[in-house]
Design a protein around this motif. Sequence first.
Motif: not given
Lengths: 389, 300, 317
Positions: B210-228
Amino acid sequence: MTLRRIFIIATICFFGMGLLISQANAFKGSYKVGAVFSVTGRASFLGDPEKKTVEMLAEKINAAGGINGKKLELVIYDDEGDATKCNLAVKKLITRDKVCAVIGPSLSGLSLAVIPVAEQNKTPLVSCAASYKIVHNEKTGKPYHWVFKTPQSDSMAVKAIYTHLKNRGITKIAIMSVTTGYGASGRSELIRLAPEFNMNIIADEKYGPKDTDMTAQLTKIKGMAPAAIVNWSIGPTQVTMIRNWKDLGMTAIPLYQSHGFGSRKNIELAAGAAEGVLCPLGACNIAELLPADHPQKSVTMDYLKSYTAKYNEPLSSFGGHGWDALQLVVDALSAAGDDKAAIRDYLEKKKGFVGQHGIFNFSPDDHNGLTKAAFSMVIVKDNDWALVD
Amino acid sequence: MEKITLASQLLQYLITGLTVGSVYAMVAVGFNIIYNVTEIINFAQGEFVMLGGLIMVFMNVAMGLPLILAFLATIILVTLVGILMDRLAIRPIRRPSVLTLIIATIAVSILIKGTASFIWGKDPFDLPAFSGRNPITFLGAVVQPQYFWVIGFLIVTAVALSIFFDRTIIGKAMSACADNPNAASLVGINVKQMILLSFALSAAIGAVAGITVTPISLMEYDRGAMLAVKGFGAAILGGLGSFPGAILGGLIMGSIESFGAGLISSGYKDAFALIVLLVILFFKPSGLLGSIEISRIKRF
Amino acid sequence: MLRIAKLPIAVFALAIMVFPWTAHRIPAIEHYPDIMVFAGIYCLITMGLSLLMGYAGQISIGHAAFFGIGAYISAILTTNYGMNPWACMVIGMAVTAVVAVLVGAPSLKLRGHYLAMATLAFGIIIFIIFNEEIEWTGGPDGMSGIPGLTLFGFEFNSVERYYYLVWGFVIAAFIFTVNVIQSGTGRALRAIHASEPAARAMGVDVSRFKILVFVYSAVLASLAGSLYAHYLNFVNPATFDLFFSIKLLIMIALGGMHNIWGAIVGTGLITFLSNEWLYYFEEFEVIVYGAILLFVTVLLPDGLAGVPGIVKGWFRK
């Protein structure tokens, strides 16, 4: 075993309370207006500012003595962007809460889904969604009897962009869109109106709403060398897309965004990459830029100031649709009372209503009441909006 | 602007695919750590990634901590969430069946997502790139410096894990639990602690992703499910339980998406990756590097 | 749990019959029959799924797709081609059965988590198709203007009428499913769940039974989809996404996997929780939902269907 017992008792109490709360009802001498927005879920970017806006407006109206001395009572449900919930919520507003009018839903698809409910129950519905189909019954060629909408149609945003492109002499364009209702509706309007403006769409790329990177799509577009890119999306992807566009060294190809880009938050998130990005915006997003004699100046400045003061966040493109919808219904209530048919008739005849997104002139053939003039083209300059032309 | 050549385009798709795939791979590795010890597919794995990104934004941007401190603090916090998850949600379940455990992880993921939306709201957040945003041009393809960090951390994670599982006592004990929990507890390994450790480890790896990808893609609260879901796909594609498989699976998934979007149809890019996954499963039912014996032993 | 008594079914059917009549007289729950229509539609899916998961031990995280195929076939054939809705319903079920065989035959050879992933992948692919084939499906905005159902001039155009239609289907499917469970097929399924090699050794055609029950559950889901489309007069892809498949799993797990009553109780509870009761928590809604789910999984490993057993246990002590 005791733990289980406590748990079961707690569950019973919990549902009992739910029943009790749901019975608390009816404030004497009030006008009841219902609202259904996608406050959470996939379209929270629409519903969240809409809900905040209408709550703020209702508070203000009640603080100023209500409507005709009666309290404005707002019942708001969250449909979470879900068709089933939206349908249930609108029926519940009409049959149980007995509201005299419904504002929302936030999404085009869901608005289309509840039109039959509004028509069957003869209840005015003022949608906050963009699609032209909401106020155009394909079978009769006229608007639905009970249904109105406040946002500009996507076709108006597309026309504003295409007019600008045409004036610059650009005809070869690439389009990008997100695979949600918002993106798909923009995409279909872009394709539908292209011939009218002699636009040649040489690439039509898509991406998912949760994608982390759009470099692949943009690389393909780069290979086709269009004269401009039009992107239709919302949320984090429209910012990521701008960054990828900058990183790939494509800033020589002008990038047009949809009106969904209209929050300063997006410029901030793009971290400098948004410089030079163009988009069409409604009056309320550029209130400060409007000349002092602009008819919408005072309405939009007032909204901008009170919203940012109350919620401490930049104004989005969409809250204003909620403002327009509720204010229209409030005007109708103060002029015609809470008879459903009277509200509907009043709305259909309403002219010169000064709203956040334009000046509305309704008629029996037009239940939207806006024209292309509702959009102005703006460009991102020094990390802020600037009017073009 | 000069026109881009086909070769450069293909290279660009590959670079993008490997970067996106690295994130999937890290999620898949997280799945495997927990799966190996417990047989659980932890559907909250994506939430660890989301939490990693958002907490890092809080530490680095809002609190103003330097990058390395913020990085460590974030990992510690997310690891704590992983530990709490095991203690409060997984361990108390009586007579656990695998499906019950999976539902519990889904419940945890709903809880974490709801709490995150309550704390951070629904808007996306940005994190400054670790070493600036000036892209590097390489054979006509463009590389963001952050890409190196993502791929680099995947390599570091992979090396660290292989040392941990092959060379340290604790790591070997965890592998023993993976092979046979009953036998492991007979030789004096505390299986409960190993499970706790597996949750802590995979939460930490999720946080790194999560830390490394946030500068590329931003991060918001509901991103988790798709990544899972994508990470789960990667883990299955490579063969559940196999770490090299997870990395291979992640990189393949990312590359298919990228090439599919660039060469065929961007609307169907997610479907391509899944169709390839299905076809591979139909011919090799235990994934690319998974062993059929292990999948037999694991109950469901 | 092989024996399922007849009396509870009769009581249940009676309760369903009088519910709208009662609800109509209590203003606070006046709109509950409307929610019950959806609960009934979801019950059709979870009953089949419970047979597949609880009895045959095969997982599926892709049943939203079958629900969607039924709904879209009904929607497309009635709106664009003006076909008879009942015929479309049957066509939808037939098409779904074929799709289920095509997907099930290779997938059901997979085991455990691999099967879960295969069905999940199938569900997402179908979801992407609903989104992308805009000419057919209307894309993400969905299709509106789907006609309602009529039978010999009788229109199912009110909540009450549709309620009885849907629950009629549910009770019929319930009785049929119970008969399956109590027959030799049910025993074969349970044998497969306990141990596939042992079942095979006893001469059970394992793969045939697995596919059979997979197809049965898919067809029920398709029927539910058609009923959904004609009730809402609208379909859009978001209804049939991955999260709906997961919600179906939650309904079954919450109610109790190894008991067909569990599917019905769990479905009813989740439908009311997510569409009505949790509304009062506003922004805490999601958190409360997650917490309830977690409490039930932690404290009631057999789901809500295990509660009567626990209560009996108290009295015995």
